[in-house]
Design a protein around this motif. Structure first.
Motif, PDB file in Angstrom:
ATOM      1  N   LEU A 643       0.831  -1.195   0.000  1.00 30.94           N
ATOM      2  CA  LEU A 643       0.000   0.000   0.000  1.00 30.94           C
ATOM      3  C   LEU A 643       0.872   1.254   0.000  1.00 30.94           C
ATOM      4  O   LEU A 643       1.960   1.274   0.581  1.00 30.94           O
ATOM      5  CB  LEU A 643      -0.921   0.019   1.222  1.00 30.94           C
ATOM      6  CG  LEU A 643      -1.898  -1.150   1.345  1.00 30.94           C
ATOM      7  CD1 LEU A 643      -2.635  -1.079   2.676  1.00 30.94           C
ATOM      8  CD2 LEU A 643      -2.888  -1.158   0.183  1.00 30.94           C
ATOM      9  N   LEU A 644       0.351   2.268  -0.625  1.00 32.54           N
ATOM     10  CA  LEU A 644       1.067   3.522  -0.737  1.00 32.54           C
ATOM     11  C   LEU A 644       1.086   4.273   0.587  1.00 32.54           C
ATOM     12  O   LEU A 644       0.095   4.302   1.318  1.00 32.54           O
ATOM     13  CB  LEU A 644       0.381   4.379  -1.798  1.00 32.54           C
ATOM     14  CG  LEU A 644       0.945   5.755  -2.103  1.00 32.54           C
ATOM     15  CD1 LEU A 644       2.338   5.635  -2.680  1.00 32.54           C
ATOM     16  CD2 LEU A 644       0.017   6.472  -3.071  1.00 32.54           C
ATOM     17  N   ASP A 645       2.219   4.879   0.925  1.00 28.20           N
ATOM     18  CA  ASP A 645       2.346   5.753   2.084  1.00 28.20           C
ATOM     19  C   ASP A 645       2.653   7.163   1.605  1.00 28.20           C
ATOM     20  O   ASP A 645       3.323   7.357   0.587  1.00 28.20           O
ATOM     21  CB  ASP A 645       3.457   5.262   3.014  1.00 28.20           C
ATOM     22  CG  ASP A 645       3.279   3.802   3.406  1.00 28.20           C
ATOM     23  OD1 ASP A 645       2.183   3.462   3.872  1.00 28.20           O
ATOM     24  OD2 ASP A 645       4.225   3.010   3.218  1.00 28.20           O
ATOM     25  N   PHE A 646       2.158   8.156   2.332  1.00 28.05           N
ATOM     26  CA  PHE A 646       2.413   9.552   2.013  1.00 28.05           C
ATOM     27  C   PHE A 646       3.382  10.142   3.034  1.00 28.05           C
ATOM     28  O   PHE A 646       3.224   9.929   4.242  1.00 28.05           O
ATOM     29  CB  PHE A 646       1.127  10.377   2.063  1.00 28.05           C
ATOM     30  CG  PHE A 646       0.165  10.140   0.940  1.00 28.05           C
ATOM     31  CD1 PHE A 646       0.517   9.413  -0.184  1.00 28.05           C
ATOM     32  CD2 PHE A 646      -1.120  10.666   1.003  1.00 28.05           C
ATOM     33  CE1 PHE A 646      -0.384   9.206  -1.219  1.00 28.05           C
ATOM     34  CE2 PHE A 646      -2.022  10.467  -0.025  1.00 28.05           C
ATOM     35  CZ  PHE A 646      -1.664   9.731  -1.134  1.00 28.05           C
ATOM     36  N   VAL A 647       4.343  10.912   2.556  1.00 31.23           N
ATOM     37  CA  VAL A 647       5.144  11.781   3.407  1.00 31.23           C
ATOM     38  C   VAL A 647       4.699  13.203   3.074  1.00 31.23           C
ATOM     39  O   VAL A 647       4.823  13.647   1.930  1.00 31.23           O
ATOM     40  CB  VAL A 647       6.648  11.608   3.165  1.00 31.23           C
ATOM     41  CG1 VAL A 647       7.452  12.540   4.068  1.00 31.23           C
ATOM     42  CG2 VAL A 647       7.065  10.153   3.401  1.00 31.23           C
ATOM     43  N   ILE A 648       4.174  13.905   4.069  1.00 33.09           N
ATOM     44  CA  ILE A 648       3.513  15.189   3.834  1.00 33.09           C
ATOM     45  C   ILE A 648       4.235  16.290   4.604  1.00 33.09           C
ATOM     46  O   ILE A 648       4.417  16.192   5.827  1.00 33.09           O
ATOM     47  CB  ILE A 648       2.041  15.135   4.269  1.00 33.09           C
ATOM     48  CG1 ILE A 648       1.337  13.942   3.623  1.00 33.09           C
ATOM     49  CG2 ILE A 648       1.324  16.433   3.919  1.00 33.09           C
ATOM     50  CD1 ILE A 648       0.027  13.586   4.277  1.00 33.09           C
ATOM     51  N   GLY A 649       4.647  17.315   3.897  1.00 26.34           N
ATOM     52  CA  GLY A 649       5.233  18.485   4.520  1.00 26.34           C
ATOM     53  C   GLY A 649       4.215  19.602   4.641  1.00 26.34           C
ATOM     54  O   GLY A 649       3.131  19.553   4.065  1.00 26.34           O
ATOM     55  N   ASN A 650       4.567  20.647   5.406  1.00 24.91           N
ATOM     56  CA  ASN A 650       3.642  21.751   5.624  1.00 24.91           C
ATOM     57  C   ASN A 650       4.394  23.043   5.921  1.00 24.91           C
ATOM     58  O   ASN A 650       5.621  23.056   6.042  1.00 24.91           O
ATOM     59  CB  ASN A 650       2.677  21.417   6.769  1.00 24.91           C
ATOM     60  CG  ASN A 650       3.412  21.097   8.059  1.00 24.91           C
ATOM     61  OD1 ASN A 650       4.207  21.890   8.552  1.00 24.91           O
ATOM     62  ND2 ASN A 650       3.164  19.918   8.615  1.00 24.91           N
TER      63      ASN A 650
END
Length: 753
Positions: A643-650
């Protein structure tokens, strides 16, 4: 494409409507910096934190609630025990229950039922006032519901009666931070805030107890329009105090600059607590024009406050607060039963973006506090925080078969107003199934040398010269691109030649955010570049596969400065979007994910050859992700679960890692009826891998190996009756084997050990 190297293997197969309804869960991935394991590593960072306490899970312990004004984000930290000692641990499950809020939040239990309630700004509804949400427990989780105050007033907010009996708003400017506290010691909660000119504090007295309702009502009158009898003194840090109790100070000499103050309401923050154990409340004031916290001593009585002494550099007996536009909070954060003092900035511009929580330990009691300075980065020290903004991308930088994370930022705020920006390399020191990251280089490829002229480094990887390894492309604040050729060769640790600024003179205006993919199907890598404005820029490759060449002018006829007719914002009147696009191959097309200024992720499908001129958005809230401001996204299967994982910046400078329900598959998937079913063994394999293809009747059979980044490693003709692949020289990691026979195709994943 933000993450070409990984997303060549990613396919989102679930329906768009399901994407919109499904919360994506944070993954417990460890991260270590300078040998220190960050217990809240991927919590997302802080820039303008506001601190309150509440019991999130109804266990009788006070947890820590942090509202970050930078984007209006609720952050929840649960009080947990670790080896017999308490600590605050990021618990994102509870943040979902908090409503959408802006500007300021105070969490208080106004009705004494044990479930904390919310007082917050109503400015997002067009009025300078206070919204209230009542707290309650459901399945031992703190939830909230809006309280209805309508009663003949236009807005659903706290009101008080004017002299003519008609209601009007309890006034709180959206740039101020008010007090919600029991000012008169009658057990119900009152409100203190500055008047519209920002000169005097107004006491809105809660008459709930006086009217016989106990503490469960919020019924206000304007009790005193000059509470404490003092006045903010224009541009001076000193407060003008009255010599006479109960008499509002007035008639002060006018400073010529004070006319500016009167017309702009500079902005102030307030905190009250009883510092000298005499029942009445002292007040502590932060101001937009003063980096110090000012403490005023109350020598009055409960119904008539009188401030007669001031400490303009509070606490002057220790290390004074020194933060641009400080706000102060009185909560117990070290679990000793005595409330401590936390000071934080209350504005974004020209403010620290890492040292944002000055912690003063109370070494005495809540009733008679004595503060001792401890640190400038309370709670922030427990997480990954790169100051302002975090722009992640993912690749196997070290050549060990594990996916690493490279992050750019706008920068760490410096005392002289500069921003120190870099690229950061977080190496995966875990395994294929249990990733763990460690900061190995805080100035990867020496990008800090460029931060004197630009910042906002937004990296991506792609094979721009068709030599089998991934090259580096980096967007930046002024709209140009940096380029660095990877000369290491396929499967080796990355090694780069000289970094080339202003590569090919491509410029999209501001905040270039590049991604790489062959969107027009001609076998050459193209560029899709987000920017500060609302549009995406498509630059098709004008060169050859081994030598990428682009027309640098986005407005040129060969380019498309309005790709898909996408305007990457829905904010009313907005001209900015800070769009950060990512492309995910899906069969012979792509899915496009865009992080935007509102902190959400948008999705578009069927992007590529033959797509319509106007793309239709299939989701504007992928995974229910809300990062407050300026979300950026990278994607890969980090834990080998398919399954795909997200790395999210902000904007706050932090990262989150979330798991999704999106299946990972290699490129060019086909219909189920065209699939070839086959087995391969052993799996995991160490040297040779055998394929069971004896059921195929075709003679022309090809086998192609892809690595976890979607790159083709090898393609060969094989015999269905003697199908053997030598994998001895492959690095340890996850791979895909694709079999093609005529129009049929089959794929199996395997592990090289």
């Amino acid at each position: 494409m933000k993450n070409l190297y990984t997303i060549f293997t990613v396919f989102a197969l679930s329906l768009p409507c399901f994407l919109q309804a499904q919360f994506y869960e944070d993954l417990p991935v460890p991260v270590t910096i300078d040998g220190d394991l960050k217990i809240n590593g991927f919590a997302g960072g802080h820039n303008i934190p506001q601190f309150s306490e509440a019991d999130f899970n109804n266990d009788g312990l006070m947890d820590l609630y942090v509202f970050d004004k930078e984007g209006g984000v609720s952050m929840t930290y649960l009080q947990v025990m670790e080896n017999g000692s308490p600590r605050f641990e990021y618990a994102p499950l509870y943040r979902r229950n908090f409503p959408e809020m802006s500007n300021w939040v105070l969490v208080r239990d106004y009705n004494g039922d044990g479930a904390h309630d919310i007082f917050t700004s109503a400015a997002d509804e067009g009025v300078a006032g206070i919204k209230v949400f009542r707290g309650f427990y459901e399945d031992n989780r703190l939830n909230f519901e809006r309280i209805d105050f309508y009663e003949g007033f236009l807005f659903n907010i706290l009101t008080f009666p004017q002299s003519n009996g008609s209601p009007t708003n309890v006034l709180v400017s959206n740039i101020d931070y008010p007090v919600v506290d029991d000012i008169d010691n009658d057990s119900d909660l009152d409100v203190l805030s500055f008047d519209s000119g920002g000169s005097h504090v107004v006491w809105y007295r809660n008459m709930s107890v006086e009217n016989g309702f106990g503490v469960d009502s919020l019924t206000f009158i304007l009790e005193d329009d000059c509470w404490g009898s003092f006045q903010e003194a224009g541009l001076s840090p000193e407060i003008t105090l009255s010599d006479i109790p109960g008499e509002c100070v007035s008639g002060q000499p006018m400073n010529p600059n004070d006319m500016l103050v009167e017309t702009r309401h500079a902005g102030s923050t307030l905190l009250t607590f009883d510092e000298n154990n005499d029942i009445d409340k002292e007040i502590f004031i932060g101001d937009l024009i003063n980096p110090s916290l000012v403490g005023l001593t109350n020598a009055g009585v409960l119904d008539e406050a009188w401030m007669n002494e001031q400490d303009v550099t509070y606490p002057s007996y220790d290390v004074p607060v020194d933060i641009n536009f400080p706000a102060a909070f009185y909560v117990d954060v070290d679990f000793d039963g005595a409330n401590d003092l936390i000071a934080s900035p209350n504005e974004t511009n020209n403010s620290p973006n890492y040292d944002v929580a000055w912690f003063y330990k109370n070494t005495n009691t809540t009733e008679s506090p004595v503060f001792e300075f401890q640190q400038r980065d309370f709670i922030v020290e427990t997480m990954l925080d790169l100051g302002e903004n975090a722009y992640p991308t993912i690749a196997d930088v070290t050549g060990d078969g594990l996916l690493d994370i490279v992050v750019g930022n706008v920068g760490y705020f410096q005392s002289n107003g500069d921003l120190e920006a870099s690229l950061f390399l977080f190496e995966n020191v875990g395994t294929a199934t249990e990733p763990a990251f460690e900061l190995m280089d805080d100035d990867w490829l020496n990008f800090n040398q460029y931060s004197s002229v630009t910042n906002a480094f937004q990296p991506t990887f792609g094979d721009l010269d068709s030599d089998g390894d991934l090259d580096l492309l980096v967007g930046e604040n002024t709209g140009f691109l940096f380029y660095a050729e990877n000369t290491a060769g396929q499967g080796n640790p990355m090694a780069f030649s000289t970094v080339v600024p202003q590569w090919q003179q491509i410029n999209v205006g501001q905040r270039s955010a590049p991604t790489i993919a062959d969107l027009n199907g001609d076998g050459k890598p193209d560029l899709l570049i987000g920017e500060r404005n609302k549009f995406l820029n498509f630059l098709p490759n004008q060169g050859i596969a081994t030598n990428s060449v682009f027309n640098p002018d986005p407005a040129s006829a060969v380019n498309n400065a309005f790709f898909g007719k996408i305007t990457a914002t829905e904010a009313l009147g907005a001209v900015t979007a800070y769009a950060t696009p990512t492309l995910i191959p899906y069969g012979d097309k792509y899915r496009l994910l865009i992080g935007n200024e509102q902190g959400n992720i948008w999705q578009y499908d069927n992007v590529g050859v033959g797509m319509p001129d106007s793309l239709i958005r299939t989701s504007n809230f992928v995974g229910m992700i809300d990062e407050g401001r300026e979300a950026s996204i990278a994607a890969a299967d980090l834990n080998d679960d398919g399954l795909l994982d997200f790395v999210i910046g902000n904007r706050r400078g932090g990262l989150r890692i979330v798991g999704t329900d999106l299946l990972v598959e290699p490129p060019n998937s086909t219909q189920e009826t065209d699939k070839i079913a086959f087995d391969l063994f052993p799996n995991p394999a160490s040297d040779k891998m055998f394929l069971n293809l004896s059921h195929l009747t075709e003679n022309a059979v090809t086998c192609t190996l892809f690595n976890a980044l979607g790159m083709v490693l090898e393609t060969r003709m094989i015999s269905p009756n003697n199908a053997v692949m030598n994998v001895e020289n492959l690095p340890t990691g996850v791979y895909f084997c694709e079999i093609k026979a005529g129009n049929k195709r089959g794929v199996q994943r395997f592990i090289k050990q």
